[in-house]
Write a protein that holds these residues in place. Structure first.
Motif, PDB file in Angstrom:
ATOM      1  N   GLU A  27       0.795  -1.279   0.111  1.00 44.05           N
ATOM      2  CA  GLU A  27      -0.006   0.090   0.082  1.00 44.05           C
ATOM      3  C   GLU A  27       0.828   1.115   0.098  1.00 44.05           C
ATOM      4  O   GLU A  27       0.570   2.268  -0.624  1.00 44.05           O
ATOM      5  N   VAL A  28       1.926   1.003   0.794  1.00 48.30           N
ATOM      6  CA  VAL A  28       2.605   2.332   0.875  1.00 48.30           C
ATOM      7  C   VAL A  28       3.636   2.466  -0.218  1.00 48.30           C
ATOM      8  O   VAL A  28       3.807   3.763  -0.864  1.00 48.30           O
ATOM      9  N   LEU A  29       4.159   1.164  -0.904  1.00 49.80           N
ATOM     10  CA  LEU A  29       4.696   1.415  -2.203  1.00 49.80           C
ATOM     11  C   LEU A  29       3.999   1.819  -3.295  1.00 49.80           C
ATOM     12  O   LEU A  29       4.408   2.878  -4.247  1.00 49.80           O
ATOM     13  N   SER A  31       1.644   3.945  -2.841  1.00 42.45           N
ATOM     14  CA  SER A  31       1.273   5.434  -2.674  1.00 42.45           C
ATOM     15  C   SER A  31       2.537   6.223  -3.341  1.00 42.45           C
ATOM     16  O   SER A  31       2.421   7.469  -3.512  1.00 42.45           O
ATOM     17  N   GLU A  32       3.723   5.697  -3.241  1.00 39.10           N
ATOM     18  CA  GLU A  32       4.786   6.200  -3.746  1.00 39.10           C
ATOM     19  C   GLU A  32       5.419   5.831  -5.323  1.00 39.10           C
ATOM     20  O   GLU A  32       6.292   6.319  -5.744  1.00 39.10           O
ATOM     21  N   GLN A  33       4.457   5.140  -5.886  1.00 39.96           N
ATOM     22  CA  GLN A  33       4.519   4.889  -7.372  1.00 39.96           C
ATOM     23  C   GLN A  33       5.713   4.007  -7.291  1.00 39.96           C
ATOM     24  O   GLN A  33       6.505   4.209  -8.421  1.00 39.96           O
ATOM     25  N   LEU A  34       5.931   3.041  -6.605  1.00 34.91           N
ATOM     26  CA  LEU A  34       7.154   2.052  -6.617  1.00 34.91           C
ATOM     27  C   LEU A  34       6.823   0.705  -6.821  1.00 34.91           C
ATOM     28  O   LEU A  34       5.541   0.460  -6.564  1.00 34.91           O
ATOM     29  N   PRO A  35       7.766  -0.111  -7.363  1.00 33.82           N
ATOM     30  CA  PRO A  35       7.213  -1.451  -7.586  1.00 33.82           C
ATOM     31  C   PRO A  35       6.879  -2.104  -6.362  1.00 33.82           C
ATOM     32  O   PRO A  35       7.456  -2.042  -5.221  1.00 33.82           O
ATOM     33  N   LEU A  36       5.874  -3.067  -6.576  1.00 32.61           N
ATOM     34  CA  LEU A  36       5.523  -3.760  -5.387  1.00 32.61           C
ATOM     35  C   LEU A  36       6.453  -4.939  -5.126  1.00 32.61           C
ATOM     36  O   LEU A  36       6.906  -5.517  -6.095  1.00 32.61           O
ATOM     37  N   ASP A  68       9.101   8.969   8.798  1.00 31.66           N
ATOM     38  CA  ASP A  68       7.848   9.019   9.789  1.00 31.66           C
ATOM     39  C   ASP A  68       6.465   8.914   8.961  1.00 31.66           C
ATOM     40  O   ASP A  68       5.707   8.306   9.573  1.00 31.66           O
ATOM     41  N   VAL A  69       6.442   9.697   7.960  1.00 31.21           N
ATOM     42  CA  VAL A  69       5.190   9.705   7.092  1.00 31.21           C
ATOM     43  C   VAL A  69       4.884   8.561   6.384  1.00 31.21           C
ATOM     44  O   VAL A  69       3.897   7.837   6.626  1.00 31.21           O
ATOM     45  N   LEU A  70       5.948   7.682   5.853  1.00 33.09           N
ATOM     46  CA  LEU A  70       5.884   6.469   5.305  1.00 33.09           C
ATOM     47  C   LEU A  70       5.164   5.382   6.282  1.00 33.09           C
ATOM     48  O   LEU A  70       4.473   4.585   6.341  1.00 33.09           O
ATOM     49  N   ALA A  71       6.132   5.655   7.592  1.00 35.92           N
ATOM     50  CA  ALA A  71       5.804   4.505   8.772  1.00 35.92           C
ATOM     51  C   ALA A  71       4.318   4.652   9.216  1.00 35.92           C
ATOM     52  O   ALA A  71       3.603   3.633   9.545  1.00 35.92           O
ATOM     53  N   LYS A  72       3.735   5.987   9.367  1.00 37.03           N
ATOM     54  CA  LYS A  72       2.370   6.169   9.724  1.00 37.03           C
ATOM     55  C   LYS A  72       1.416   5.498   8.677  1.00 37.03           C
ATOM     56  O   LYS A  72       0.279   4.768   8.746  1.00 37.03           O
ATOM     57  N   ARG A  73       1.655   5.527   7.328  1.00 41.88           N
ATOM     58  CA  ARG A  73       0.943   5.097   6.228  1.00 41.88           C
ATOM     59  C   ARG A  73       0.859   3.734   6.602  1.00 41.88           C
ATOM     60  O   ARG A  73      -0.040   2.968   6.229  1.00 41.88           O
ATOM     61  N   TYR A  74       1.847   2.787   6.665  1.00 43.60           N
ATOM     62  CA  TYR A  74       2.144   1.516   6.970  1.00 43.60           C
ATOM     63  C   TYR A  74       1.100   1.043   8.009  1.00 43.60           C
ATOM     64  O   TYR A  74       0.384   0.181   7.804  1.00 43.60           O
TER      65      TYR A  74
END
Length: 215
Positions: A27-29, A31-36, A68-74
């Motif tokens: 889900e976080v990947l 949101s950052e348009q990165l490969p799953l 911190d932002v990515l960890a919260k999204r996770y």
């Protein structure tokens, strides 16, 4: 092997949350348009502590989006979905067996303590643990200092205290606390990395149950 006290890890060791953890990561990947990360063995190769290093390995750019932002999204995904996770097969039976043998049991996790209590209570297993320890944040940096202080404060006989976990960090934590360790290879970290540690590596909880039956 004489065991008086077991200090359990939670995520991946007793709680089978690999699928939900992968889904949260993806889900976080996304949101950052990165490969799953779609393969469990690939995920296990990436996984490590501190978690910030694992985030770097899968491609997150902290200059673009802070950790911190990515960890919260996770956690926004992981926490509500984690209550649908099962415990690993045989986990409750093993906790019960250890209690009946008179082995003291504690839980020490890199999870945030207040949420850890919510999870433990959801599964109705709090009574098996004499102590439950966690961190005061969601960043899962390290539990080494927490473990060392916990063992010292409670005056455990280190030669009879065993940490049981599913990661290289669990081995590092046990060593730092001056205790032994047993690793289980069906959690979050790849067996090839676990086998590089100078400690027993078992396939799953049922294999651990056979080992502890001789204690």
């Amino acid at each position: 092997m004489k065991i008086k006290h077991i200090i359990w890890d939670w995520n991946g060791t007793l709680l089978d949350d690999l699928d939900v953890s992968m889904a949260a990561l993806n889900e976080v990947l996304k949101s950052e348009q990165l490969p799953l990360v779609l393969d469990k063995e690939e995920y296990r190769q990436y996984f490590q502590f501190p978690v910030i290093k694992y985030y770097e390995k899968v491609g997150f750019d902290f200059a673009k989006t802070p950790f911190d932002v990515l960890a919260k999204r996770y956690m926004d995904y992981y926490q509500p979905h984690s209550f649908a996770c099962p415990l690993h097969e045989g986990a409750i039976e093993l906790l019960k067996d250890c209690r009946e043998k008179g082995i003291h049991q504690s839980l020490l996790s890199a999870a945030k303590l207040d949420f850890l209590f919510r999870q433990i209570d959801h599964y109705g297993i709090r009574s098996y643990f004499e102590h439950i320890c966690g961190l005061d944040n969601i960043h899962a940096h390290s539990k080494a200092e927490l473990a060392k202080a916990f063992v010292s404060k409670n005056h455990f006989d280190r030669s009879c205290t065993v940490f049981i976990g599913d990661s290289v960090h669990d081995y590092e934590v046990a060593s730092y606390a001056g205790c032994r360790c047993i690793l289980i290879a069906n959690g979050h970290e790849h067996i090839s990395k676990l086998e590089a540690c100078a400690t027993p590596v078992l396939k799953d909880i049922n294999e651990l149950k056979k080992l502890l039956s001789a204690v």
